[in-house]
Design a protein around this motif. Sequence first.
Motif, PDB file in Angstrom:
ATOM      1  N   MET A   1       0.842  -1.169   0.000  1.00 62.39           N
ATOM      2  CA  MET A   1       0.000   0.000   0.000  1.00 62.39           C
ATOM      3  C   MET A   1       0.894   1.242   0.000  1.00 62.39           C
ATOM      4  O   MET A   1       1.699   1.437   0.894  1.00 62.39           O
ATOM      5  CB  MET A   1      -0.889  -0.051   1.240  1.00 62.39           C
ATOM      6  CG  MET A   1      -1.911   1.018   1.290  1.00 62.39           C
ATOM      7  SD  MET A   1      -2.941   0.928   2.784  1.00 62.39           S
ATOM      8  CE  MET A   1      -3.370  -0.790   2.833  1.00 62.39           C
ATOM      9  N   SER A   2       0.751   2.063  -0.981  1.00 62.62           N
ATOM     10  CA  SER A   2       1.652   3.197  -1.133  1.00 62.62           C
ATOM     11  C   SER A   2       1.346   4.348  -0.176  1.00 62.62           C
ATOM     12  O   SER A   2       2.206   5.137   0.133  1.00 62.62           O
ATOM     13  CB  SER A   2       1.613   3.698  -2.571  1.00 62.62           C
ATOM     14  OG  SER A   2       0.306   4.118  -2.882  1.00 62.62           O
TER      15      SER A   2
ATOM     16  N   GLU B   1      -5.912   9.850   6.372  1.00 64.73           N
ATOM     17  CA  GLU B   1      -4.599  10.100   5.772  1.00 64.73           C
ATOM     18  C   GLU B   1      -4.300   9.142   4.623  1.00 64.73           C
ATOM     19  O   GLU B   1      -3.736   9.540   3.610  1.00 64.73           O
ATOM     20  CB  GLU B   1      -3.494   9.974   6.829  1.00 64.73           C
ATOM     21  CG  GLU B   1      -3.350  11.181   7.715  1.00 64.73           C
ATOM     22  CD  GLU B   1      -2.935  12.442   6.951  1.00 64.73           C
ATOM     23  OE1 GLU B   1      -2.041  12.355   6.095  1.00 64.73           O
ATOM     24  OE2 GLU B   1      -3.520  13.500   7.224  1.00 64.73           O
ATOM     25  N   ILE B   2      -4.641   7.874   4.810  1.00 63.73           N
ATOM     26  CA  ILE B   2      -4.307   6.889   3.768  1.00 63.73           C
ATOM     27  C   ILE B   2      -5.439   6.737   2.759  1.00 63.73           C
ATOM     28  O   ILE B   2      -5.304   6.012   1.778  1.00 63.73           O
ATOM     29  CB  ILE B   2      -3.929   5.519   4.368  1.00 63.73           C
ATOM     30  CG1 ILE B   2      -5.122   4.864   5.080  1.00 63.73           C
ATOM     31  CG2 ILE B   2      -2.742   5.657   5.298  1.00 63.73           C
ATOM     32  CD1 ILE B   2      -4.848   3.443   5.566  1.00 63.73           C
TER      33      ILE B   2
ATOM     34  N   ASN C   1      -9.877  -2.341   8.364  1.00 64.86           N
ATOM     35  CA  ASN C   1     -10.792  -3.361   8.859  1.00 64.86           C
ATOM     36  C   ASN C   1     -10.186  -4.047  10.072  1.00 64.86           C
ATOM     37  O   ASN C   1      -9.207  -4.770   9.955  1.00 64.86           O
ATOM     38  CB  ASN C   1     -11.071  -4.399   7.761  1.00 64.86           C
ATOM     39  CG  ASN C   1     -11.841  -3.793   6.623  1.00 64.86           C
ATOM     40  OD1 ASN C   1     -12.844  -3.124   6.832  1.00 64.86           O
ATOM     41  ND2 ASN C   1     -11.360  -4.001   5.408  1.00 64.86           N
ATOM     42  N   PHE C   2     -10.757  -3.762  11.229  1.00 60.56           N
ATOM     43  CA  PHE C   2     -10.275  -4.425  12.424  1.00 60.56           C
ATOM     44  C   PHE C   2     -11.456  -4.908  13.244  1.00 60.56           C
ATOM     45  O   PHE C   2     -12.559  -4.397  13.143  1.00 60.56           O
ATOM     46  CB  PHE C   2      -9.371  -3.519  13.257  1.00 60.56           C
ATOM     47  CG  PHE C   2      -9.951  -2.175  13.579  1.00 60.56           C
ATOM     48  CD1 PHE C   2      -9.791  -1.105  12.726  1.00 60.56           C
ATOM     49  CD2 PHE C   2     -10.651  -2.001  14.751  1.00 60.56           C
ATOM     50  CE1 PHE C   2     -10.328   0.131  13.034  1.00 60.56           C
ATOM     51  CE2 PHE C   2     -11.179  -0.754  15.076  1.00 60.56           C
ATOM     52  CZ  PHE C   2     -11.020   0.306  14.202  1.00 60.56           C
ATOM     53  N   ASP C   3     -11.192  -5.923  14.056  1.00 57.66           N
ATOM     54  CA  ASP C   3     -12.263  -6.499  14.850  1.00 57.66           C
ATOM     55  C   ASP C   3     -11.997  -6.316  16.346  1.00 57.66           C
ATOM     56  O   ASP C   3     -10.890  -6.034  16.777  1.00 57.66           O
ATOM     57  CB  ASP C   3     -12.454  -7.973  14.520  1.00 57.66           C
ATOM     58  CG  ASP C   3     -11.176  -8.763  14.694  1.00 57.66           C
ATOM     59  OD1 ASP C   3     -10.220  -8.237  15.276  1.00 57.66           O
ATOM     60  OD2 ASP C   3     -11.144  -9.910  14.258  1.00 57.66           O
ATOM     61  N   ALA C   4     -13.030  -6.469  17.114  1.00 61.28           N
ATOM     62  CA  ALA C   4     -12.941  -6.262  18.561  1.00 61.28           C
ATOM     63  C   ALA C   4     -11.922  -7.175  19.238  1.00 61.28           C
ATOM     64  O   ALA C   4     -11.186  -6.711  20.107  1.00 61.28           O
ATOM     65  CB  ALA C   4     -14.314  -6.409  19.192  1.00 61.28           C
ATOM     66  N   PRO C   5     -11.855  -8.473  18.892  1.00 70.61           N
ATOM     67  CA  PRO C   5     -10.849  -9.310  19.561  1.00 70.61           C
ATOM     68  C   PRO C   5      -9.429  -8.776  19.371  1.00 70.61           C
ATOM     69  O   PRO C   5      -8.613  -8.835  20.291  1.00 70.61           O
ATOM     70  CB  PRO C   5     -11.014 -10.677  18.899  1.00 70.61           C
ATOM     71  CG  PRO C   5     -12.430 -10.691  18.441  1.00 70.61           C
ATOM     72  CD  PRO C   5     -12.730  -9.270  18.032  1.00 70.61           C
ATOM     73  N   GLY C   6      -9.137  -8.234  18.218  1.00 67.63           N
ATOM     74  CA  GLY C   6      -7.819  -7.661  17.976  1.00 67.63           C
ATOM     75  C   GLY C   6      -7.568  -6.463  18.863  1.00 67.63           C
ATOM     76  O   GLY C   6      -6.472  -6.270  19.380  1.00 67.63           O
TER      77      GLY C   6
ATOM     78  N   LEU D   1      -2.576  -3.359  10.195  1.00 70.88           N
ATOM     79  CA  LEU D   1      -3.812  -3.083   9.454  1.00 70.88           C
ATOM     80  C   LEU D   1      -3.518  -2.408   8.121  1.00 70.88           C
ATOM     81  O   LEU D   1      -4.165  -2.699   7.117  1.00 70.88           O
ATOM     82  CB  LEU D   1      -4.743  -2.191  10.278  1.00 70.88           C
ATOM     83  CG  LEU D   1      -5.430  -2.828  11.472  1.00 70.88           C
ATOM     84  CD1 LEU D   1      -6.230  -1.792  12.227  1.00 70.88           C
ATOM     85  CD2 LEU D   1      -6.333  -3.969  11.026  1.00 70.88           C
ATOM     86  N   GLN D   2      -2.549  -1.513   8.129  1.00 73.03           N
ATOM     87  CA  GLN D   2      -2.231  -0.804   6.890  1.00 73.03           C
ATOM     88  C   GLN D   2      -1.599  -1.725   5.855  1.00 73.03           C
ATOM     89  O   GLN D   2      -1.722  -1.492   4.662  1.00 73.03           O
ATOM     90  CB  GLN D   2      -1.256   0.349   7.170  1.00 73.03           C
ATOM     91  CG  GLN D   2      -1.877   1.485   7.927  1.00 73.03           C
ATOM     92  CD  GLN D   2      -0.896   2.614   8.085  1.00 73.03           C
ATOM     93  OE1 GLN D   2      -0.755   3.419   7.179  1.00 73.03           O
ATOM     94  NE2 GLN D   2      -0.199   2.647   9.208  1.00 73.03           N
TER      95      GLN D   2
END
Length: 84
Positions: free
Chosen positions: A1-2, A53-54, A59-64, A81-82
Motif C-alpha cells: 500500500m503506497s 490520511e491513507i 478493517n479491524f475487529d474487537a478481539p484484535g 492493518l495498513q
Amino acid sequence: MSNALSRDQVRTMMAEVLSAQGKELPADDSASLETIGFRSLDFSELALRVEDEIDEELNFDAPGLRSIETVGDVLDFLEQLQSA
C-alpha cells in the motif's frame, strides 16, 4: 500500500489525540494505555485519522483491539492493518 503511514507518523497522530485532552504521549512504547489514559474512544479517533490520511478504510475487529495494552501495541496494530 503506497499511502501507508510510517510508525512515526502514526505515533505523532496518537500524540495529537492525547494532546487534545491535555495528556502526553510518553516516549516509551511499552507505556500502558491505561496509565496514560488512552481509551478505546481515543483509539477510534486515531484509527479514523489514519484512515483519512491513507484514504482507505481499516478493517479491524474487537478481539484484535482487546489485545492492545501498550503504546507499542497500538502502533504495531495500526501498522499491521495498513499492510493487510
